[in-house]
Design an enzyme around this catalytic site. Structure first.
Site, PDB file in Angstrom:
ATOM      1  N   CYS A  23     -10.050   4.059 -29.516  1.00  0.00           N
ATOM      2  CA  CYS A  23     -11.586   4.656 -29.859  1.00  0.00           C
ATOM      3  C   CYS A  23     -12.329   4.800 -28.852  1.00  0.00           C
ATOM      4  O   CYS A  23     -13.182   4.144 -28.560  1.00  0.00           O
ATOM      5  CB  CYS A  23     -11.948   3.738 -30.763  1.00  0.00           C
ATOM      6  N   GLY A  76       0.737  -1.310  -0.007  1.00  0.00           N
ATOM      7  CA  GLY A  76       0.049   0.068   0.070  1.00  0.00           C
ATOM      8  C   GLY A  76       0.871   1.371  -0.010  1.00  0.00           C
ATOM      9  O   GLY A  76       0.109   2.370  -0.352  1.00  0.00           O
TER      10      GLY A  76
HETATM   11  N1  LLP Z   1      -1.109  -7.159  -0.800  1.00  0.00           N
HETATM   12  C1  LLP Z   1      -2.568  -7.365  -0.986  1.00  0.00           C
HETATM   13  C2  LLP Z   1      -3.323  -8.438  -0.378  1.00  0.00           C
HETATM   14  C3  LLP Z   1      -3.106  -6.358  -1.988  1.00  0.00           C
HETATM   15  O1  LLP Z   1      -4.430  -6.548  -2.248  1.00  0.00           O
HETATM   16  C4  LLP Z   1      -2.444  -5.461  -2.898  1.00  0.00           C
HETATM   17  C5  LLP Z   1      -2.801  -4.629  -3.753  1.00  0.00           C
HETATM   18  C6  LLP Z   1      -0.983  -5.396  -2.613  1.00  0.00           C
HETATM   19  C7  LLP Z   1      -0.423  -6.085  -1.313  1.00  0.00           C
HETATM   20  C8  LLP Z   1      -0.160  -4.374  -2.913  1.00  0.00           C
HETATM   21  O2  LLP Z   1      -0.230  -3.168  -2.857  1.00  0.00           O
HETATM   22  P1  LLP Z   1       0.409  -1.974  -3.233  1.00  0.00           P
HETATM   23  O3  LLP Z   1       1.772  -1.892  -2.499  1.00  0.00           O
HETATM   24  O4  LLP Z   1       0.640  -2.048  -4.944  1.00  0.00           O
HETATM   25  O5  LLP Z   1      -0.154  -0.622  -3.201  1.00  0.00           O
HETATM   26  N2  LLP Z   1      -4.770  -1.403  -9.672  1.00  0.00           N
HETATM   27  C9  LLP Z   1      -4.848  -0.574  -8.649  1.00  0.00           C
HETATM   28  C10 LLP Z   1      -4.050  -0.909  -7.390  1.00  0.00           C
HETATM   29  C11 LLP Z   1      -4.781  -2.164  -6.945  1.00  0.00           C
HETATM   30  C12 LLP Z   1      -4.147  -2.707  -5.687  1.00  0.00           C
HETATM   31  C13 LLP Z   1      -4.769  -3.956  -5.292  1.00  0.00           C
HETATM   32  N3  LLP Z   1      -4.214  -4.764  -4.308  1.00  0.00           N
HETATM   33  C14 LLP Z   1      -3.993   0.976  -9.090  1.00  0.00           C
HETATM   34  O6  LLP Z   1      -3.568   0.751 -10.486  1.00  0.00           O
HETATM   35  O7  LLP Z   1      -3.912   1.820  -8.489  1.00  0.00           O
END
Ligand code: LLP
Length: 442
Positions: A365, A252
């Site tokens: 498109c 996150g």
């Molecule tokens: N762990 C779990 C259980 C998760 O669901 C996620 C991301 C992460 C770790 C990694 O999170 P990060 O460090 O990348 O924030 N497609 C969206 C982001 C979706 C994140 C989903 N889960 C975007 O492009 O902003």
């Protein structure tokens, strides 16, 4: 100390003696000529720098494991780099498990996560020796126990819980609040524990897993997350005499997409987590747990850029100017999905002053295919190479073949060398899975 997730650009970015932007010692204009555009460029030095910053930040807390969230961007080469850095992988599908395994990841360090894993995927995880499964719901408890039993194994599991913490990020990427499709809510945990203890003899519950959201800038939220999990572990210990030893805090941590973004450093997050563990393990009378951290975006986001070539432009009667590039929402759906904002520079003329406000449009498109709205840029000409920063996470991994446009290639740069890590798709690739029923054949 500043960490690399707080920079807009990969750590090796500079302007070279040809007055071109260079990353990893490679001239971006030359990369565009050699490999074509759109092109994803990943800087190995930045990936390794951030991976090491994570490990350093938690140095004072020895019981920590790092898992890279594969969903942000996973290819076999990325698996190799992060495996070398000692990371395991957080995986959410058979495809991610297959990629990690086929690239030689240490499967014992990996975790299988997801809200609707299939029987076949669970079977694959068990067969390939994935170290931990984060079980999301009651159906999965039953399925995984069955799979484990039929393989004659006992599987270590975490329970994925929704800790009821809301963070201030886009609503589609919040996951820890109560109205979420992920995990057990805290009122269901006792039933799940009871089932595991009494019935599911092939499951070994070792801890709890949560993830509060993505692109997070608040540090206090990690303190709260640890507290909720340790309180729960204390409660389970008291009620079931069961010692849970692990907490997985998800990922996150945010990155800097524009000059206005000020994400915290990796150290600030680590300090909050460690202080919360110290204080709350005493408060709730539990042992200091093993922790898992699952960063995705903060490792790969800043490490990747996308190169596009400028094509047509259009001045509309109200005075607005659109400049189109050769990619867009299919290689980076984030602006149209989340109103995400990016920073772009002209790789072949980085010193030129911004002189006009333009909207950079994609080639797909759909009117919503806009990459950056109303941004001040130098006068853009056909053939200019635009470098979009911070596209490493959730760009390629969420890309599509919309309009039957080929997916771009990706290269890895390091020490003035560039290597293809994903081939550009070909038209043959594109139709490879298409079948024409006999009665329709010409
Ligand atoms: N762990 C779990 C259980 C998760 O669901 C996620 C991301 C992460 C770790 C990694 O999170 P990060 O460090 O990348 O924030 N497609 C969206 C982001 C979706 C994140 C989903 N889960 C975007 O492009 O902003």
């Amino acid at each position: 100390m500043k960490t690399a997730n707080q920079s807009l650009k990969p750590v090796t970015t500079k302007i070279n003696d040809k007055s071109h932007i260079e990353i990893g010692g490679c001239d971006l204009v030359e990369l565009a000529q050699q490999y074509g555009t759109p092109l994803y460029v990943f800087d190995e030095k930045t990936i390794r720098t951030i991976a090491r910053e994570y490990k350093d930040a938690f140095k004072s807390y020895p019981k920590v494991s790092m898992l890279y969230a594969s969903k942000a961007f996973m290819t076999k080469a990325i698996v190799r780099i992060l495996d070398e850095e000692g990371f395991g992988f957080d995986m959410v599908s058979g495809g991610e498990i297959y990629t990690a395994h086929s690239a030689g990841a240490d499967m014992k360090k990996c975790l299988f996560n997801g809200n609707n894993k299939s029987y076949d995927e669970l079977q694959m995880a068990v067969e390939l020796g994935v170290g931990l499964v984060s079980v999301d719901n009651f159906l999965e408890l039953a399925l995984l126990n069955e799979v484990a039993k039929s393989n004659g194994k006992t599987i270590d599991i975490l329970l994925r819980v929704t800790p009821g913490i809301e963070c201030h990020t886009h609503e589609y990427i919040q996951t820890g609040h109560l109205d979420s499709k992920f995990g057990f809510d805290l009122t269901q945990v006792d039933d799940a524990v009871e089932l595991i203890v009494d019935e599911y003899k092939n499951l070994n519950l070792v801890g709890l897993h949560a993830h509060i959201g993505s692109q997070i800038f608040e540090t206090s939220i990690y303190y709260d997350e640890v507290e909720v999990l340790l309180k729960e572990i204390g409660r389970i210990k008291e009620k079931f005499s069961l010692n849970l030893t692990h907490i997985n805090l998800g990922g996150g941590l945010g990155i800097k997409y524009t000059e206005d973004d000020c994400p915290p450093s990796i150290n600030e997050i680590a300090d909050k987590i460690i202080s919360s563990i110290k204080e709350n393990s005493t408060k709730y009378n539990v042992d200091e747990p093993e922790i898992h951290i699952e960063p995705g975006r903060s490792i790969i986001g800043t490490s990747g850029v996308t190169l596009y070539t400028v094509g047509s432009s259009k001045q509309v009667p109200n005075g607005k100017k659109y400049v189109a590039v050769d990619g867009g929402m299919a290689d980076n759906p984030r602006p149209s999905l989340y109103q995400a904002v990016y920073t772009a520079e002209v790789a072949n003329r980085p010193w030129d002053e911004p002189v006009e406000t333009v909207t950079i449009a994609g080639r797909f498109c759909e009117s919503g295919d806009i990459l950056i709205k109303d941004v001040k840029m130098p006068e853009l000409k056909e053939g200019d190479i635009l470098c979009f920063y911070d596209t490493g996470a959730y760009g390629y991994s969420m890309s599509s073949n919309y309009n039957r446009v080929l997916k771009p290639a990706a290269v890895l740069v390091n020490n003035s060398q560039s290597d293809i890590i994903i081939d550009r798709e070909s038209y043959e690739h594109l139709v490879a899975s298409d079948r024409i029923p006999d009665r329709l054949k010409v």
